[in-house]
Design a protein around this motif. Structure first.
Motif, PDB file in Angstrom:
ATOM      1  N   ARG A  93     -28.506 -33.358  20.354  1.00 33.34           N
ATOM      2  CA  ARG A  93     -27.824 -32.425  19.452  1.00 33.34           C
ATOM      3  C   ARG A  93     -27.984 -30.983  19.918  1.00 33.34           C
ATOM      4  NH1 ARG A  93     -28.744 -33.432  13.132  1.00 33.34           N
ATOM      5  NH2 ARG A  93     -27.486 -31.522  13.163  1.00 33.34           N
ATOM      6  N   ARG A  94     -29.065 -30.700  20.601  1.00 37.25           N
ATOM      7  CA  ARG A  94     -29.259 -29.339  21.114  1.00 37.25           C
ATOM      8  C   ARG A  94     -28.189 -28.986  22.136  1.00 37.25           C
ATOM      9  NH1 ARG A  94     -34.987 -27.561  23.645  1.00 37.25           N
ATOM     10  NH2 ARG A  94     -34.499 -29.344  24.991  1.00 37.25           N
ATOM     11  N   PHE A  96     -25.050 -30.158  22.011  1.00 34.36           N
ATOM     12  CA  PHE A  96     -23.761 -30.054  21.308  1.00 34.36           C
ATOM     13  C   PHE A  96     -24.024 -29.843  19.821  1.00 34.36           C
ATOM     14  CE2 PHE A  96     -23.428 -33.035  24.891  1.00 34.36           C
ATOM     15  CZ  PHE A  96     -22.476 -32.400  25.673  1.00 34.36           C
ATOM     16  N   PRO A  97     -24.457 -28.657  19.420  1.00 28.57           N
ATOM     17  CA  PRO A  97     -24.868 -28.430  18.029  1.00 28.57           C
ATOM     18  C   PRO A  97     -23.763 -28.636  17.007  1.00 28.57           C
ATOM     19  CG  PRO A  97     -24.802 -26.360  19.275  1.00 28.57           C
ATOM     20  CD  PRO A  97     -24.660 -27.462  20.261  1.00 28.57           C
ATOM     21  N   THR A  98     -22.500 -28.538  17.402  1.00 26.85           N
ATOM     22  CA  THR A  98     -21.395 -28.723  16.449  1.00 26.85           C
ATOM     23  C   THR A  98     -21.009 -30.190  16.282  1.00 26.85           C
ATOM     24  OG1 THR A  98     -19.718 -28.414  18.175  1.00 26.85           O
ATOM     25  CG2 THR A  98     -20.488 -26.443  17.006  1.00 26.85           C
ATOM     26  N   LEU A  99     -21.646 -31.070  17.039  1.00 32.68           N
ATOM     27  CA  LEU A  99     -21.296 -32.493  16.988  1.00 32.68           C
ATOM     28  C   LEU A  99     -22.467 -33.339  16.496  1.00 32.68           C
ATOM     29  CD1 LEU A  99     -19.355 -32.785  20.392  1.00 32.68           C
ATOM     30  CD2 LEU A  99     -18.381 -32.621  18.097  1.00 32.68           C
ATOM     31  N   GLY A 100     -23.229 -32.794  15.568  1.00 34.20           N
ATOM     32  CA  GLY A 100     -24.444 -33.465  15.115  1.00 34.20           C
ATOM     33  C   GLY A 100     -24.231 -34.865  14.582  1.00 34.20           C
ATOM     34  N   TRP A 101     -23.304 -35.015  13.630  1.00 34.41           N
ATOM     35  CA  TRP A 101     -23.096 -36.339  13.028  1.00 34.41           C
ATOM     36  C   TRP A 101     -22.468 -37.340  14.003  1.00 34.41           C
ATOM     37  CZ3 TRP A 101     -25.705 -38.121   9.292  1.00 34.41           C
ATOM     38  CH2 TRP A 101     -26.187 -37.274   8.285  1.00 34.41           C
ATOM     39  N   GLN A 294     -15.173 -31.613  23.703  1.00 38.25           N
ATOM     40  CA  GLN A 294     -15.073 -30.151  23.711  1.00 38.25           C
ATOM     41  C   GLN A 294     -13.952 -29.653  24.619  1.00 38.25           C
ATOM     42  OE1 GLN A 294     -19.028 -28.746  24.736  1.00 38.25           O
ATOM     43  NE2 GLN A 294     -19.616 -28.658  22.582  1.00 38.25           N
ATOM     44  N   GLN A 297      -8.377 -30.739  23.640  1.00 40.33           N
ATOM     45  CA  GLN A 297      -7.954 -30.184  22.356  1.00 40.33           C
ATOM     46  C   GLN A 297      -6.564 -30.648  21.946  1.00 40.33           C
ATOM     47  OE1 GLN A 297     -10.132 -28.490  20.593  1.00 40.33           O
ATOM     48  NE2 GLN A 297     -11.642 -28.532  22.256  1.00 40.33           N
TER      49      GLN A 297
END
Length: 349
Positions: A93-94, A96-101, A294, A297
């Protein structure tokens, strides 16, 4: 989780019994016998395991697992799965902090959780390697050396470091391997190292004589052809794909480009470069998948990303019923996508 725990507690239910029994032997002063199947089997009989599950990891791995011997088998299984899952989740998660779940629920992690093998631990190390490449090559190299506990996950890394002339990373890897080897030698004695080569025969025997089910649980080109009953073609095909993977990694890492993308390609090609890798080793594939999320898009890319996200679990689920594990094909497709993105970034740059 409850049904996985229940399955692991039945006789023959989990490979984790090899880790636990080895750790018990270390605490009982029998580290010299951990590679002796009969001695290991005596420990495993304490939890009603009729079939012996051998311990085949290098002595450095004992530095990680020996505390498990203080616990009974059930508590050790729960502690190992919880701790290694948490470590993998935090380190990944560190990146990709926006993709936690999406990371926490990655389907490829479910197989690792079920088997309670080394998948979460080694994938956490790979996540730290990716993170440290952002900070400095020497630190990344120190983490690369930790993959000595499962060296076939690092087959491509030396070529990446040589191609990029990352001498500091190479030095860090050598130092890390030397320090962990010396620590295991001091703590567990030279006998564990002298007997370790005997475990290689176990792995070789399984590769040469494994059943179709054994190979269908693996994700490599070699295993795919072996499951079809073509051992000679398996060797040829695996050699070709391994050499091709090395060529691609050398070409990409020798050129300028985003380090995160290079690491994503490295991990996407890892299951293709080795002849021996199981589905439970694949939580690290969330890294190339997340990197592509990421980068892509466009609306048309969403079905592709969804397929990649679910592929590690889906491929394992259909392997035994259908008679083919297509994970390697999925990795080829993912590697092609990453390579094209990197190529476009160099062209536009």
């Amino acid at each position: 989780m409850p049904w996985m725990f229940a399955d692991a507690m039945r006789p023959g239910g989990s490979d984790f019994i090899a880790f636990w029994s080895a750790s018990r032997m270390v605490l009982e002063g029998q580290a010299a016998k951990i590679y002796n199947p009969n001695a290991l089997g005596e420990i495993q009989l304490r939890v009603a395991y009729a079939d012996i599950v051998p311990f085949v990891h290098p002595p450095q791995f004992l530095l990680v697992i020996w505390p498990l011997g203080f616990l009974n088998y059930a508590a050790a299984w729960l502690s190992w799965t919880a701790a290694t899952y948490a470590l993998w989740l935090i380190t990944t998660r560190r990146l990709f902090p926006t993709l936690g779940w999406p990371i926490a629920a990655f389907p490829g992690a479910l197989v690792a959780l079920w088997h309670a093998q080394t998948g979460f631990l080694t994938s956490a190390i790979q996540a730290v390697i990716a993170w440290q490449f952002r900070r400095g090559p020497f630190r990344a190299g120190l983490c690369v050396g930790l993959l000595v506990i499962k060296p076939h996950l690092a087959v491509l890394i030396p070529f990446a470091l040589l191609a990029s002339r990352s001498w500091a990373a190479i030095g860090g890897a050598v130092l890390s391997i030397a320090v962990t080897a010396m620590a295991s030698l001091v703590l567990f004695g030279e006998s564990s190292w002298l007997t370790y080569p005997s475990s290689w025969a176990v792995s070789q025997y399984l590769l040469e004589t494994g059943s179709d089910a054994f190979f269908l649980r693996q994700v490599t080109i070699y295993a795919m052809f072996r499951a079809w009953g073509w051992p000679e073609i398996a060797v040829i095909a695996q050699s070709f794909v391994t050499l091709t993977s090395i060529f691609v990694i050398w070409k990409v890492w020798a050129c300028d480009g985003p380090t995160d993308g290079k690491v994503a390609l490295l991990f996407a090609l890892t299951p293709l470069a080795t002849p021996y890798l199981f589905s439970y080793d694949l939580p690290f594939l969330v890294i190339p998948v997340a990197w592509l999320i990421q980068q892509f898009q466009h609306q048309w890319s969403k079905p592709i990303l969804v397929a990649m996200y679910f592929a590690p679990l889906a491929c394992r689920a259909i392997a035994l019923p259908v008679g083919v594990n297509p994970t390697s094909l999925f990795c080829i497709g993912m590697a092609v996508c990453i390579y094209n993105v990197l190529k476009e970034s160099r062209t536009s740059g």
